[in-house]
Design an enzyme around this catalytic site. Sequence first.
Site, PDB file in Angstrom:
ATOM      1  CD  GLU A  28      -2.858   1.006   2.510  1.00 40.67           C
ATOM      2  OE1 GLU A  28      -2.786   0.033   3.278  1.00 40.67           O
ATOM      3  OE2 GLU A  28      -3.759   1.873   2.577  1.00 40.67           O
ATOM      4  CG  ASN A 175      -9.426  -1.765   1.643  1.00 40.94           C
ATOM      5  OD1 ASN A 175      -9.052  -2.930   1.799  1.00 40.94           O
ATOM      6  ND2 ASN A 175      -9.224  -0.822   2.562  1.00 40.94           N
ATOM      7  CD  GLU A 176     -10.108  -2.576   6.344  1.00 44.05           C
ATOM      8  OE1 GLU A 176     -10.097  -1.496   6.964  1.00 44.05           O
ATOM      9  OE2 GLU A 176      -9.446  -3.569   6.700  1.00 44.05           O
ATOM     10  CE1 TYR A 243      -3.283  -6.254   9.018  1.00 41.88           C
ATOM     11  CE2 TYR A 243      -5.559  -5.540   8.865  1.00 41.88           C
ATOM     12  CZ  TYR A 243      -4.288  -5.603   8.332  1.00 41.88           C
ATOM     13  OH  TYR A 243      -4.025  -5.035   7.111  1.00 41.88           O
ATOM     14  CD  GLU A 299      -5.942  -4.707   4.278  1.00 43.01           C
ATOM     15  OE1 GLU A 299      -5.879  -4.364   5.466  1.00 43.01           O
ATOM     16  OE2 GLU A 299      -6.331  -3.957   3.364  1.00 43.01           O
TER      17      GLU A 299
HETATM   18  O1  AHR Z   1      -2.894  -2.661   6.260  1.00 41.34           O
HETATM   19  C1  AHR Z   1      -3.176  -1.471   6.915  1.00 41.34           C
HETATM   20  C2  AHR Z   1      -4.640  -1.080   6.829  1.00 41.34           C
HETATM   21  O2  AHR Z   1      -5.420  -1.996   7.539  1.00 41.34           O
HETATM   22  C3  AHR Z   1      -5.252  -1.079   5.473  1.00 41.34           C
HETATM   23  O3  AHR Z   1      -5.018   0.095   4.778  1.00 41.34           O
HETATM   24  C4  AHR Z   1      -6.709  -1.216   5.755  1.00 41.34           C
HETATM   25  O4  AHR Z   1      -7.414  -1.852   4.723  1.00 41.34           O
HETATM   26  C5  AHR Z   1      -6.746  -1.984   7.055  1.00 41.34           C
HETATM   27  O5  AHR Z   1      -7.558  -1.355   7.972  1.00 41.34           O
END
Ligand code: AHR
Length: 495
Positions: A28, A175-176, A243, A299
């Site tokens: 990114e 995205n998101e 995450y 992600e």
């Molecule tokens: O990877 C960092 C961020 O995490 C990305 O930009 C976003 O899609 C997610 O919240």
Amino acid sequence: TMAQNKLVINADQGKTQISRHIYGHFSEHLGRCIYGGIWVGPDSEIENINGYRTDVFEALKALDIPNLRWPGGCFADEYHWTDGIGPRSERPKMINTHWGGVTEDNSFGTHEFFGFVEMLGTEPYITGNVGSGSVEEMSKWVEYINFDGVSPMANLRKKNGRDEPWQIKYWGVGNESWGCGGNMTPEYYANEYRRYATFARDYPGAKLYKIAGGANSTDYNWTEVLMQKIPLHMMDAMSLHYYTIPGNWGDKGSSTDFSKEEYLTTLEKAAFMDQLLTNHETRMDKYDPRKRVKLIVDEWGTWYDVEPNTNPGFLYQQNTLRDAFVAAITLNIFNQHADRVHMANLAQTVNVLQALILTEDDKMLLTPTYHVFDLYKPHMDATLLPSYLTSEKVKAGDVEMEALNVSSSLSEDGTVNISIANVDPDKAMDLDVLLHGTEAKEVSGRYLTAPELNSHNSFEDNEVVSIEAFDDFKWNKDVLNVKVPAKSVIVLRVK
Ligand code: AHR
């Protein structure tokens, strides 16, 4: 007598191919991932090939990365692609509002991205702007990239020095969208998806593989609504973001300074990916039992507090043996879900979150995570093998989990690949492997370990955590006995 730990593998019962795209990556416009990490520009003092860092390029090339996702992340939904084409000196500058408020000079744009993926021989995956863009803008970007013929966008591409279309396949529609991509409800996004996807055209020889912006972690309702409201023939896949955060968003925890209990908590959270995928898959199965719509975990990875004295918006963190286990466990899980999971993208390639590579000026290091991807290469495009594991437990404070975590696959040439993580910090595991349905007997191994759980590579010493040959195994008749060292990741290949 049998060992305490047992792994049964049925080498003649594989059905599902492990898509190589599970071993994919994400870069990114964030911190020093693109600028300074991948791109330094042709005039830089740092050694480069047409602007791309030579050391980083070579490291990614050696890893054989199957794909690269770009330009975001949150950045994707405020990126206007026309700012990133034409002579670099004339490109408009913008503010990167999400990531540190720094100036984005747009010197890395569409041509630079495709230049990099072509050099690497990897597949591009672009995420288009739904949040602050328009249907027209996205539609024209696809035309610019993929149309071979006479049209306003194809002509513009040619004027900018590229005759042939690039023929991208993987296309993300936002995205998101539940968060930084527009704070939409799933119902609203599903409608937007339908509009955007309609005008993201398939051109001759360039059929898009369209990816709907999927759920945040355990938001199962998001998955359910998208499956209901989007005609299944309109999407090839849906994404998912998850995450691994040792603490919570307010206090995530340090990348290098952690207790044994925090260590195991982190791994337990990474291992949750298995249940998370199952839960989303169950929802998808209701509408799509034949598993035509795939899951793309575009992600994933660890997210810690940034390193002291670094820009909080740059998400720069160290990477230790703990991260290697997060990668090993997560990749084993993806392999096991290969019937629904088509792609995954670690966040992020260079200098951001759970990076493969860290750089500082002209110096570079490979992280423990990089080495896990290297170890696991044989799984790419191999056939998943059903396996059954009995493992001892490991405990720290209130946390308890299985010490061993595995997956196995069959390569085209008949080699059986077995990846084994032993997350126990102190205890070697005695493991018996029963390999049914193959005559293969010749074993070779490679592994990763380090003196401490928080061992990591530095710009002064980048060999603290690195791959070594492994040979602590022997055949007892038909059983392969393996002494899996404490805190290690092994990949065995049986030919
Ligand atoms: O990877 C960092 C961020 O995490 C990305 O930009 C976003 O899609 C997610 O919240």
